[in-house]
Design a protein around this motif. Structure first.
Motif, PDB file in Angstrom:
ATOM      1  N   GLY A 195       2.385  -3.295  -5.419  1.00  0.00           N
ATOM      2  CA  GLY A 195       3.039  -2.786  -4.216  1.00  0.00           C
ATOM      3  C   GLY A 195       2.703  -3.597  -2.991  1.00  0.00           C
ATOM      4  O   GLY A 195       3.558  -3.859  -2.137  1.00  0.00           O
ATOM      5  N   ALA A 196       1.425  -4.016  -2.873  1.00  0.00           N
ATOM      6  CA  ALA A 196       1.009  -4.836  -1.731  1.00  0.00           C
ATOM      7  C   ALA A 196       1.721  -6.181  -1.749  1.00  0.00           C
ATOM      8  O   ALA A 196       2.115  -6.707  -0.697  1.00  0.00           O
ATOM      9  CB  ALA A 196      -0.502  -5.035  -1.757  1.00  0.00           C
ATOM     10  N   LEU A 197       1.889  -6.747  -2.941  1.00  0.00           N
ATOM     11  CA  LEU A 197       2.584  -8.027  -3.056  1.00  0.00           C
ATOM     12  C   LEU A 197       4.026  -7.904  -2.570  1.00  0.00           C
ATOM     13  O   LEU A 197       4.509  -8.739  -1.783  1.00  0.00           O
ATOM     14  CB  LEU A 197       2.551  -8.496  -4.511  1.00  0.00           C
ATOM     15  N   PHE A 198       4.732  -6.858  -3.013  1.00  0.00           N
ATOM     16  CA  PHE A 198       6.126  -6.676  -2.609  1.00  0.00           C
ATOM     17  C   PHE A 198       6.219  -6.398  -1.109  1.00  0.00           C
ATOM     18  O   PHE A 198       7.006  -7.033  -0.392  1.00  0.00           O
ATOM     19  CB  PHE A 198       6.758  -5.525  -3.391  1.00  0.00           C
ATOM     20  N   LEU A 199       5.437  -5.419  -0.619  1.00  0.00           N
ATOM     21  CA  LEU A 199       5.536  -5.034   0.787  1.00  0.00           C
ATOM     22  C   LEU A 199       5.117  -6.175   1.709  1.00  0.00           C
ATOM     23  O   LEU A 199       5.685  -6.358   2.790  1.00  0.00           O
ATOM     24  CB  LEU A 199       4.671  -3.802   1.056  1.00  0.00           C
ATOM     25  N   GLY A 200       4.113  -6.967   1.282  1.00  0.00           N
ATOM     26  CA  GLY A 200       3.693  -8.104   2.092  1.00  0.00           C
ATOM     27  C   GLY A 200       4.798  -9.126   2.245  1.00  0.00           C
ATOM     28  O   GLY A 200       5.078  -9.608   3.355  1.00  0.00           O
ATOM     29  N   LEU A 201       5.468  -9.461   1.132  1.00  0.00           N
ATOM     30  CA  LEU A 201       6.573 -10.419   1.185  1.00  0.00           C
ATOM     31  C   LEU A 201       7.754  -9.854   1.968  1.00  0.00           C
ATOM     32  O   LEU A 201       8.419 -10.576   2.720  1.00  0.00           O
ATOM     33  CB  LEU A 201       7.004 -10.790  -0.238  1.00  0.00           C
ATOM     34  N   TYR A 202       8.012  -8.550   1.795  1.00  0.00           N
ATOM     35  CA  TYR A 202       9.128  -7.904   2.496  1.00  0.00           C
ATOM     36  C   TYR A 202       8.886  -7.922   4.012  1.00  0.00           C
ATOM     37  O   TYR A 202       9.785  -8.273   4.790  1.00  0.00           O
ATOM     38  CB  TYR A 202       9.269  -6.470   1.999  1.00  0.00           C
ATOM     39  N   CYS A 203       7.688  -7.542   4.428  1.00  0.00           N
ATOM     40  CA  CYS A 203       7.372  -7.533   5.857  1.00  0.00           C
ATOM     41  C   CYS A 203       7.400  -8.943   6.440  1.00  0.00           C
ATOM     42  O   CYS A 203       7.828  -9.140   7.584  1.00  0.00           O
ATOM     43  CB  CYS A 203       6.000  -6.891   6.088  1.00  0.00           C
ATOM     44  N   LEU A 204       6.956  -9.912   5.658  1.00  0.00           N
ATOM     45  CA  LEU A 204       6.983 -11.299   6.119  1.00  0.00           C
ATOM     46  C   LEU A 204       8.420 -11.776   6.288  1.00  0.00           C
ATOM     47  O   LEU A 204       8.764 -12.407   7.307  1.00  0.00           O
ATOM     48  CB  LEU A 204       6.245 -12.185   5.117  1.00  0.00           C
TER      49      LEU A 204
END
Length: 343
Positions: A60-69
């Motif tokens: 989840g952190a990987l997805f949300l981090g890329l999404y926010c970036l």
């Protein structure tokens, strides 16, 4: 021609809010349908509950981090040390809320655990009274009583459950504890204003990685096999895509529609539990589900659980009619009305 163009633009502008709300309804419905399949992904992964939550946080952190970036959310993020601390504290409760809910699946069933877990709004009300000293009105107390009656029916505790090893009762306790932790997270996270919810969620899942590491059975990882696909799905679909859809929908929908559409989640969970595992609630348990649904809607929408009384022959002037007035919502009241149960 200019007049015709003006009319067309006016019609398009007037339809824009309706289209926006429709899009929000579709997004939230999709998010709740995804949420209803979480139990299947948890069970099929074959991992222990805390291990499942650990890898859900990682993916989840990987997805949300890329999404926010990609969306540029890190610029002007709005975090202050106090807001960051509150987001982190809310994260402590949200990750343990997931763990206890997943524990409940194994001891009861996805259906029963999900319905019991859906008592979250009432914990928000009780916690609001405790932390914000908000008075529990007769209206709220009435809905709490209705929800409790529904909970007793849904629990379906029998004599064998009391005389056996108590696993079923423990599972019910886990579901209630998960609901309590969700309520605590809601109360705390609602205080984090001026920050995109995607960033708050990112902070929480990032915190969950070191927080859950001591409880995680890393040795299971070598034997998960196809379970990795289910764990990745929990992270990318149920934490990344689902949260993105929910937060997008919240910006487009009124609170009343959010409260109603939230019940797609338990309905989808019951359906998936029946379709995949053949589990179904008993007739007695089925009687309790609408009580919890009605009580949750009544709490979120501010309706009263009472019979209609006869109207007076002479109605007071509109300006003096108290039902039309609304008092300012306290932080706890706003949290109770906007809390959307989702695992």
């Amino acid at each position: 021609m200019s007049g015709m163009g003006g009319t067309g633009d006016g019609t398009s502008a007037s339809n824009a809010p309706a289209r926006r709300e429709t899009r929000g309804a579709v997004e939230l419905t999709a998010a709740m349908l995804l949420s209803g399949t979480i139990g299947v992904f948890v069970v099929e992964s074959g991992a222990s509950p805390f291990t499942v939550v650990f890898y859900r946080c990682v993916f989840g952190a990987l997805f949300l981090g890329l999404y926010c970036l990609a969306r540029g959310f890190f610029r002007n993020h709005g975090f202050t040390p106090k807001k960051l601390a509150l987001a982190a504290l809310g994260g402590v409760f949200i990750v343990f809320n997931w763990a206890f809910l997943f524990e409940a699946y194994g001891s009861t069933s996805i259906s029963v655990a999900t319905v019991v877990y859906h008592t979250q709004p009432f914990f928000v009300v009780l916690l609001g009274a405790l932390f914000f000293r908000e008075r529990i009105t007769r209206q709220k107390a009435g809905w709490l009583l209705v929800a409790f009656l529904g909970l007793v029916l849904v629990a379906g505790v029998s004599a064998s459950d009391l005389s056996g090893d108590g696993a079923y009762l423990v599972g019910l306790g886990y579901a209630l504890l998960a609901a309590l932790f969700y309520g605590l997270s809601t109360i705390i996270t609602k205080r984090v204003t001026g920050v995109r919810p995607h960033l708050v969620a990112l902070v929480q899942v990032l915190l969950g990685i070191p927080l859950l590491l001591p409880f995680t059975r890393l040795g299971e990882s070598a034997h998960l096999g196809t379970g990795w696909a289910w764990l990745a799905g929990l992270g990318f679909l149920h934490t990344g895509v689902m949260y993105a859809l929910m937060y997008s929908a919240y910006q487009k929908l009124p609170t009343a529609k959010i409260a109603v559409l939230a019940f797609v989640y338990p309905a989808a969970a019951l359906l998936s539990d029946w379709a995949v595992y053949g589990h179904h609630v008993t007739w007695v348990q089925a009687l309790g589900i609408p009580l919890i649904v009605a009580a949750s809607l009544g709490t979120n929408l501010g309706r009263r659980p009472r019979l209609r009384r006869a109207r007076p022959a002479v109605r007071p002037p509109a300006s003096a009619a108290s039902p039309g007035r609304r008092t300012a919502a306290t932080p706890a009241t706003a949290a109770a009305r906007r809390a959307t149960p989702a695992a």
